[in-house]
Design a protein around this motif. Structure first.
Motif, PDB file in Angstrom:
ATOM      1  N   PRO A 161      41.397  64.847  40.116  1.00  0.00           N
ATOM      2  CA  PRO A 161      41.423  63.201  39.759  1.00  0.00           C
ATOM      3  C   PRO A 161      42.379  62.513  40.310  1.00  0.00           C
ATOM      4  O   PRO A 161      42.215  61.447  40.358  1.00  0.00           O
ATOM      5  CB  PRO A 161      41.665  63.483  38.253  1.00  0.00           C
ATOM      6  CG  PRO A 161      42.231  64.820  38.126  1.00  0.00           C
ATOM      7  CD  PRO A 161      41.485  65.674  39.091  1.00  0.00           C
ATOM      8  N   ASN A 162      43.259  62.860  40.871  1.00  0.00           N
ATOM      9  CA  ASN A 162      44.393  62.057  41.480  1.00  0.00           C
ATOM     10  C   ASN A 162      44.445  62.070  43.095  1.00  0.00           C
ATOM     11  O   ASN A 162      45.399  61.805  43.843  1.00  0.00           O
ATOM     12  CB  ASN A 162      45.965  62.513  40.922  1.00  0.00           C
ATOM     13  CG  ASN A 162      45.940  62.082  39.605  1.00  0.00           C
ATOM     14  OD1 ASN A 162      45.938  60.775  39.369  1.00  0.00           O
ATOM     15  ND2 ASN A 162      46.473  62.725  38.543  1.00  0.00           N
ATOM     16  N   GLY A 163      43.141  62.715  43.483  1.00  0.00           N
ATOM     17  CA  GLY A 163      43.121  62.268  45.068  1.00  0.00           C
ATOM     18  C   GLY A 163      43.848  63.331  45.904  1.00  0.00           C
ATOM     19  O   GLY A 163      44.405  64.431  45.404  1.00  0.00           O
ATOM     20  N   SER A 164      44.047  63.016  47.098  1.00  0.00           N
ATOM     21  CA  SER A 164      44.825  63.896  48.219  1.00  0.00           C
ATOM     22  C   SER A 164      46.139  63.045  48.616  1.00  0.00           C
ATOM     23  O   SER A 164      46.495  62.120  48.117  1.00  0.00           O
ATOM     24  CB  SER A 164      44.063  64.041  49.398  1.00  0.00           C
ATOM     25  OG  SER A 164      43.974  62.609  50.062  1.00  0.00           O
ATOM     26  N   LEU A 170      45.252  68.239  47.395  1.00  0.00           N
ATOM     27  CA  LEU A 170      44.757  67.801  46.277  1.00  0.00           C
ATOM     28  C   LEU A 170      45.621  67.635  44.917  1.00  0.00           C
ATOM     29  O   LEU A 170      46.245  68.926  44.812  1.00  0.00           O
ATOM     30  CB  LEU A 170      43.348  68.277  46.164  1.00  0.00           C
ATOM     31  CG  LEU A 170      42.536  68.134  47.417  1.00  0.00           C
ATOM     32  CD1 LEU A 170      41.105  68.709  46.889  1.00  0.00           C
ATOM     33  CD2 LEU A 170      42.321  66.789  47.777  1.00  0.00           C
ATOM     34  N   PHE A 171      45.390  66.612  44.147  1.00  0.00           N
ATOM     35  CA  PHE A 171      46.319  66.721  42.915  1.00  0.00           C
ATOM     36  C   PHE A 171      45.447  66.686  41.622  1.00  0.00           C
ATOM     37  O   PHE A 171      44.421  66.109  41.770  1.00  0.00           O
ATOM     38  CB  PHE A 171      47.052  65.452  42.594  1.00  0.00           C
ATOM     39  CG  PHE A 171      48.170  65.512  44.213  1.00  0.00           C
ATOM     40  CD1 PHE A 171      49.174  66.340  44.020  1.00  0.00           C
ATOM     41  CD2 PHE A 171      47.834  64.468  44.947  1.00  0.00           C
ATOM     42  CE1 PHE A 171      49.994  66.464  45.070  1.00  0.00           C
ATOM     43  CE2 PHE A 171      48.765  64.727  46.105  1.00  0.00           C
ATOM     44  CZ  PHE A 171      49.903  65.543  46.027  1.00  0.00           C
ATOM     45  N   ASP A 172      45.823  67.516  40.612  1.00  0.00           N
ATOM     46  CA  ASP A 172      44.982  67.620  39.277  1.00  0.00           C
ATOM     47  C   ASP A 172      45.710  66.452  38.450  1.00  0.00           C
ATOM     48  O   ASP A 172      46.493  65.710  38.889  1.00  0.00           O
ATOM     49  CB  ASP A 172      45.331  69.127  38.844  1.00  0.00           C
ATOM     50  CG  ASP A 172      46.433  69.397  38.445  1.00  0.00           C
ATOM     51  OD1 ASP A 172      47.513  68.508  38.283  1.00  0.00           O
ATOM     52  OD2 ASP A 172      46.771  70.628  38.325  1.00  0.00           O
ATOM     53  N   ALA A 173      45.074  66.441  37.346  1.00  0.00           N
ATOM     54  CA  ALA A 173      45.697  65.492  36.457  1.00  0.00           C
ATOM     55  C   ALA A 173      47.197  65.315  36.050  1.00  0.00           C
ATOM     56  O   ALA A 173      47.639  64.348  35.750  1.00  0.00           O
ATOM     57  CB  ALA A 173      44.947  65.673  34.915  1.00  0.00           C
TER      58      ALA A 173
END
Length: 218
Positions: free
Chosen positions: A2-5, A56-59
């Motif tokens: 959800p938080n893109g790269s 990449l980033f999760d919530a």
């Protein structure tokens, strides 16, 4: 995710004077990437293409590694052909990997070092031309005692007397260790996690590579 790269996050930060990413967040991201690569290496694997686009980033903004060199299995578009190699992405791939065509744990460490320096300084590897690169630029600023020049705009408010300042200097030191020309001189990802989590770098590190020996900015 959800938080893109990280690439997107750094791009947003560059347009907002870095304030999208404060120091605690940058430090957390650095440690998260290091832990991910350390896990990969402990599993006797090599990533082969560590770069901001593959973080990449999760919530919860926890970092996750993606694309374990899968770009090597696909045909690059003309736009990608100038930046991709069989062992990673130009600007992030180690010199020896370019020569040998082989990705190793040591070349992963080099790539991590470039990502770390980019995360700390806001300078992208592609910003440099000809004989210049981000590693040489960082070393030159240190030699001149111009540590403030290394600070990404969003980090200019760091207090030189604070623990955050010490963490920043340690991050710069780790980035330079990771990008040592000789692969055998680079630390392991497990050592890097150990260092970034707050432990001191060994006393045998040459002082010339130690930004902590440089004066703080006025």
């Amino acid at each position: 995710m959800p938080n893109g790269s990280l690439a997107t996050l750094l791009q947003e930060a560059s347009h907002q004077d870095g304030h999208v990413l404060n120091w605690p967040m940058r430090h957390l991201i650095a440690v998260g990437i290091a832990r991910g690569l350390a896990f990969v290496h402990a599993s006797n694997m090599v990533h082969g293409d560590a770069k901001p686009q593959n973080v990449l980033f999760d919530a919860d903004f926890e970092a996750h590694l993606s694309d374990f060199g899968l770009n090597r299995l696909t045909v690059a578009t003309p736009a990608e052909a100038s930046t991709s190699t069989s062992v990673g992405t130009l600007g992030y791939v180690s010199p020896e990997a370019v020569l040998t065509g082989e990705a190793t744990k040591e070349s992963d460490v080099y790539s991590f070092g470039i990502v770390l320096l980019e995360l700390l300084t806001g300078k992208r590897p592609v910003m440099f031309i000809e004989d210049e690169d981000i590693v040489k630029w960082v070393k030159r600023q240190l030699q001149r005692g111009q540590i403030a020049e290394l600070l990404e705009p969003g980090l200019l408010e760091l207090d030189p007397e604070s623990s955050e300042w010490e963490e920043f200097l340690l991050g710069i030191k780790v980035g330079l260790l990771c990008t040592a020309p000789d692969p055998l001189d680079r630390p392991t990802m497990a050592d890097i996690v150990f260092m970034l989590e707050g432990c001191r770098v060994g006393a045998d590190i040459p002082s010339s590579a130690d930004p902590a020996s440089q004066p703080s900015p006025a």
